[in-house]
Write a protein that holds these residues in place. Structure first.
Motif, PDB file in Angstrom:
ATOM      1  N   PRO A 282       0.807  -1.224   0.000  1.00 19.22           N
ATOM      2  CA  PRO A 282       0.000   0.000   0.000  1.00 19.22           C
ATOM      3  C   PRO A 282       0.840   1.275   0.000  1.00 19.22           C
ATOM      4  CG  PRO A 282      -0.897  -1.588   1.561  1.00 19.22           C
ATOM      5  CD  PRO A 282       0.432  -2.126   1.103  1.00 19.22           C
ATOM      6  N   ALA A 283       1.974   1.260   0.712  1.00 20.84           N
ATOM      7  CA  ALA A 283       2.816   2.450   0.744  1.00 20.84           C
ATOM      8  C   ALA A 283       3.344   2.774  -0.652  1.00 20.84           C
ATOM      9  CB  ALA A 283       3.973   2.252   1.721  1.00 20.84           C
ATOM     10  N   ARG A 284       3.758   1.756  -1.372  1.00 22.42           N
ATOM     11  CA  ARG A 284       4.225   1.956  -2.742  1.00 22.42           C
ATOM     12  C   ARG A 284       3.082   2.451  -3.621  1.00 22.42           C
ATOM     13  NH1 ARG A 284       6.907   3.944  -6.623  1.00 22.42           N
ATOM     14  NH2 ARG A 284       7.160   2.650  -8.494  1.00 22.42           N
ATOM     15  N   SER A 285       1.877   1.926  -3.409  1.00 20.86           N
ATOM     16  CA  SER A 285       0.711   2.367  -4.177  1.00 20.86           C
ATOM     17  C   SER A 285       0.422   3.846  -3.935  1.00 20.86           C
ATOM     18  CB  SER A 285      -0.509   1.523  -3.805  1.00 20.86           C
ATOM     19  OG  SER A 285      -0.300   0.158  -4.135  1.00 20.86           O
ATOM     20  N   GLU A 286       0.572   4.278  -2.690  1.00 22.13           N
ATOM     21  CA  GLU A 286       0.391   5.703  -2.374  1.00 22.13           C
ATOM     22  C   GLU A 286       1.378   6.549  -3.178  1.00 22.13           C
ATOM     23  OE1 GLU A 286      -1.604   7.398  -0.223  1.00 22.13           O
ATOM     24  OE2 GLU A 286      -2.360   5.985   1.277  1.00 22.13           O
ATOM     25  N   GLU A 287       2.620   6.097  -3.260  1.00 26.08           N
ATOM     26  CA  GLU A 287       3.642   6.831  -4.017  1.00 26.08           C
ATOM     27  C   GLU A 287       3.288   6.913  -5.496  1.00 26.08           C
ATOM     28  OE1 GLU A 287       7.334   4.893  -3.354  1.00 26.08           O
ATOM     29  OE2 GLU A 287       7.385   5.306  -1.191  1.00 26.08           O
ATOM     30  N   VAL A 288       2.793   5.803  -6.048  1.00 27.61           N
ATOM     31  CA  VAL A 288       2.442   5.765  -7.466  1.00 27.61           C
ATOM     32  C   VAL A 288       1.308   6.738  -7.760  1.00 27.61           C
ATOM     33  CG1 VAL A 288       1.449   4.312  -9.278  1.00 27.61           C
ATOM     34  CG2 VAL A 288       3.275   3.416  -7.824  1.00 27.61           C
ATOM     35  N   LEU A 289       0.355   6.845  -6.844  1.00 23.03           N
ATOM     36  CA  LEU A 289      -0.808   7.710  -7.059  1.00 23.03           C
ATOM     37  C   LEU A 289      -0.505   9.188  -6.855  1.00 23.03           C
ATOM     38  CD1 LEU A 289      -3.907   7.434  -7.658  1.00 23.03           C
ATOM     39  CD2 LEU A 289      -4.235   7.585  -5.173  1.00 23.03           C
ATOM     40  N   ALA A 290       0.581   9.503  -6.186  1.00 26.53           N
ATOM     41  CA  ALA A 290       0.873  10.882  -5.784  1.00 26.53           C
ATOM     42  C   ALA A 290       0.797  11.899  -6.921  1.00 26.53           C
ATOM     43  CB  ALA A 290       2.236  10.940  -5.094  1.00 26.53           C
ATOM     44  N   PRO A 291       1.331  11.626  -8.118  1.00 25.50           N
ATOM     45  CA  PRO A 291       1.250  12.643  -9.180  1.00 25.50           C
ATOM     46  C   PRO A 291      -0.186  13.007  -9.570  1.00 25.50           C
ATOM     47  CG  PRO A 291       2.900  10.986  -9.720  1.00 25.50           C
ATOM     48  CD  PRO A 291       2.150  10.470  -8.531  1.00 25.50           C
ATOM     49  N   LEU A 292      -1.108  12.065  -9.460  1.00 26.79           N
ATOM     50  CA  LEU A 292      -2.505  12.369  -9.774  1.00 26.79           C
ATOM     51  C   LEU A 292      -3.168  13.123  -8.630  1.00 26.79           C
ATOM     52  CD1 LEU A 292      -3.583   8.993 -11.442  1.00 26.79           C
ATOM     53  CD2 LEU A 292      -2.830  11.114 -12.551  1.00 26.79           C
ATOM     54  N   ARG A 293      -2.827  12.768  -7.412  1.00 28.37           N
ATOM     55  CA  ARG A 293      -3.366  13.512  -6.273  1.00 28.37           C
ATOM     56  C   ARG A 293      -2.856  14.950  -6.253  1.00 28.37           C
ATOM     57  NH1 ARG A 293      -3.205   9.007  -1.348  1.00 28.37           N
ATOM     58  NH2 ARG A 293      -5.470   8.706  -1.271  1.00 28.37           N
ATOM     59  N   ALA A 294      -1.692  15.177  -6.848  1.00 30.10           N
ATOM     60  CA  ALA A 294      -1.130  16.530  -6.896  1.00 30.10           C
ATOM     61  C   ALA A 294      -1.983  17.464  -7.747  1.00 30.10           C
ATOM     62  CB  ALA A 294       0.301  16.484  -7.439  1.00 30.10           C
ATOM     63  N   LEU A 295      -2.877  16.903  -8.555  1.00 31.11           N
ATOM     64  CA  LEU A 295      -3.781  17.714  -9.371  1.00 31.11           C
ATOM     65  C   LEU A 295      -4.980  18.208  -8.566  1.00 31.11           C
ATOM     66  CD1 LEU A 295      -3.745  15.526 -12.614  1.00 31.11           C
ATOM     67  CD2 LEU A 295      -2.419  17.600 -12.152  1.00 31.11           C
ATOM     68  N   ARG A 296      -5.008  17.908  -7.279  1.00 31.46           N
ATOM     69  CA  ARG A 296      -5.985  18.410  -6.315  1.00 31.46           C
ATOM     70  C   ARG A 296      -7.428  18.066  -6.697  1.00 31.46           C
ATOM     71  NH1 ARG A 296      -4.627  24.552  -4.924  1.00 31.46           N
ATOM     72  NH2 ARG A 296      -6.189  24.060  -3.321  1.00 31.46           N
ATOM     73  N   PRO A 297      -7.745  16.785  -6.718  1.00 27.83           N
ATOM     74  CA  PRO A 297      -9.135  16.389  -6.992  1.00 27.83           C
ATOM     75  C   PRO A 297     -10.054  16.848  -5.870  1.00 27.83           C
ATOM     76  CG  PRO A 297      -7.869  14.521  -6.182  1.00 27.83           C
ATOM     77  CD  PRO A 297      -6.880  15.621  -6.427  1.00 27.83           C
ATOM     78  N   GLU A 298     -11.307  17.107  -6.202  1.00 27.09           N
ATOM     79  CA  GLU A 298     -12.264  17.495  -5.162  1.00 27.09           C
ATOM     80  C   GLU A 298     -12.848  16.265  -4.466  1.00 27.09           C
ATOM     81  OE1 GLU A 298     -16.468  18.511  -6.603  1.00 27.09           O
ATOM     82  OE2 GLU A 298     -15.183  19.386  -8.162  1.00 27.09           O
TER      83      GLU A 298
END
Length: 462
Positions: A282-298
């Protein structure tokens, strides 16, 4: 004057009366208009008869009886893929397998055995109770048999490939009414065909397949107002090209109806959405998702969830629904393709499609499966899918809208087709590499020399 029900029946169909313990319905019978309806209510086929066998022996009885009077046979589970059969069943028995509900999970061997009427939701729940997961579709209401025979894209596809490649045995009734169990050692050519060959060579009554040791996953949804679609889709396309094979994702332009079955945060809104499932750390998955979360979804619902929770991530409707679907396989998704898609289906485009989505392929899907089959890989890096409902202008308008939207992606199309996600009578040969198509047609001709079975799609020359 009310017509005599017998006068509405197809000549010869009366021979089916009394089969399947009486669960046979002919045109004119009281229940006929109800039992002929598939899950996808867009289809309005009127078969010569509808039969509900519960056992392989009853399937064999129907097959022999139909053949004896010159009727054809069209197997169907849920009827999600029913539209391509429209207009092709007037001389056929619609053989509904929904009563064939055997379901066994062997936790030690990590395998499942299912009857042809089982839906994915039941397999998901049973497998999850043993810490296992199946390569299921994005909707729990879809039938296991139909999706497995046609290929089977899942939330674990980039990690483990197509569901059809997980098949280890199929049981089926052939055109002469004989029962066969096909494995890699016995009647292996039939098992090869069942691995993605769609059908047209027999009535599958049961399947056996491997499960994955996946008790939980990192999964969820990110959503933005669709005015952010250009930034989000361009970023996602670049991200998808670098994402590890442990991740499978889908990006969507969603014009959600104001329906109560949808989550409140989505209902009645126009959004750009990214759904994804990641297996492993899961920690690695969080890292992989980070660039998309950086787009600040609502909206961000990502979390570690039980494997069973993945089944409804895509928020597909489960009740019978009238929808139209069309798709195209893409070998690339450059920014120019995103721009063309948004001009055709994004804000201000006038498109009324319910959603247009881009499914991330590649990974294990791009390599030949260890268990070879008619379809053992996917051609392309993305699958674009357009889905619409009739908002009052008619199905012709929905089709025209979908063709217009997907047509702008033609410069990046592979030329192949994924037939499970195409409701048009398609060029069936485009669903497989040439060598596989030739082998499949040869096998169908051998297994069904009289053309008794109605294939899921009409074959046309390339």
């Amino acid at each position: 004057m009310v017509p005599d029900p017998a006068s509405l029946a197809t000549p010869g169909a009366e021979v089916l009366r009394g089969l399947c313990g009486g669960a046979v319905h002919l045109a004119g019978d009281a229940a006929y208009d109800e039992v002929r309806l598939p899950w996808n209510l867009q289809a309005d086929s009127r078969p010569a008869a509808v039969a509900y066998p519960a056992f392989p022996s009853e399937v064999a009885d129907v097959v022999r009886a139909a053949a004896s009077v010159g009727l054809r046979v069209a197997p169907q589970g849920t009827g999600h893929g029913a539209p391509p059969l429209a207009g092709r069943l007037d001389d056929a028995v619609l053989l509904r397998t929904s009563a064939m509900t055997e379901l066994q999970v062997d936790a030690d061997r990590r395998t499942a055995r299912v009857g042809a009427g089982v839906r994915w939701g039941d397999v998901i729940d049973r497998a999850a109770s043993h810490g296992l997961a199946a390569l299921h579709t994005t909707s729990p209401g879809v039938g296991v048999a139909g999706s497995s025979l046609g290929g089977g894209l899942s939330w674990y596809a980039r990690h483990a490939g197509l569901q059809c490649s997980m098949l280890t045995a199929v049981e089926l009734v052939l055109a002469d009414g004989t029962f066969v169990r096909a494995t890699d050692s016995d009647d292996s050519e039939l098992l090869w065909a069942a691995r993605g060959g769609s059908g047209g060579f027999g009535v599958v009554t049961a399947l056996e397949f491997d499960l994955l040791p996946v008790p939980q996953a990192f999964a969820g949804m990110l959503a933005w107002d669709w005015t952010h679609a250009h930034q989000v889709l361009c970023a996602w396309g670049e991200w998808a090209g670098e994402a590890p094979e442990s991740v499978t994702s889908i990006a969507r332009l969603l014009q959600a109806p104001d329906d109560p079955w949808l989550p409140a945060d989505v209902r009645g809104r126009s959004l750009v959405v990214i759904d994804a499932v990641s297996v492993g750390d899961p920690a690695r998955s969080e890292e992989v998702l980070a660039p998309l979360r950086a787009l600040r979804p609502e909206l961000d619902t990502f979390d570690v969830v039980p494997a069973s929770a993945v089944a409804r991530l895509h928020i597909d409707p489960e009740a019978p629904t009238a929808v139209y679907a069309s798709s195209v396989l893409l070998d690339d998704l450059p920014d120019r393709a995103v721009e063309a898609l948004l001009a055709a289906a994004g804000p201000g485009s006038g498109s009324e499609l319910l959603f247009v989505e881009l499914r991330q392929l590649g990974g294990a899907l791009s390599r030949p499966a260890p268990r070879r089959g008619a379809l053992d890989r996917m051609d392309g890096a993305f699958l674009a899918l357009g889905v619409g409902v009739d908002t009052g202008a008619g199905w012709g308008a929905v089709r025209e809208d979908a063709h217009r939207v997907l047509g702008v992606l033609d410069p990046w199309a592979t030329g192949s087709a994924y037939l499970l996600m195409d409701d048009e009578p398609a060029d069936e040969s485009a669903g497989w590499p040439t060598a596989s198509w030739e082998r499949l047609t040869s096998l169908r001709a051998t297994a069904d020399p009289g053309g008794l079975f109605v294939p899921p799609h009409a074959a046309r020359e390339r």
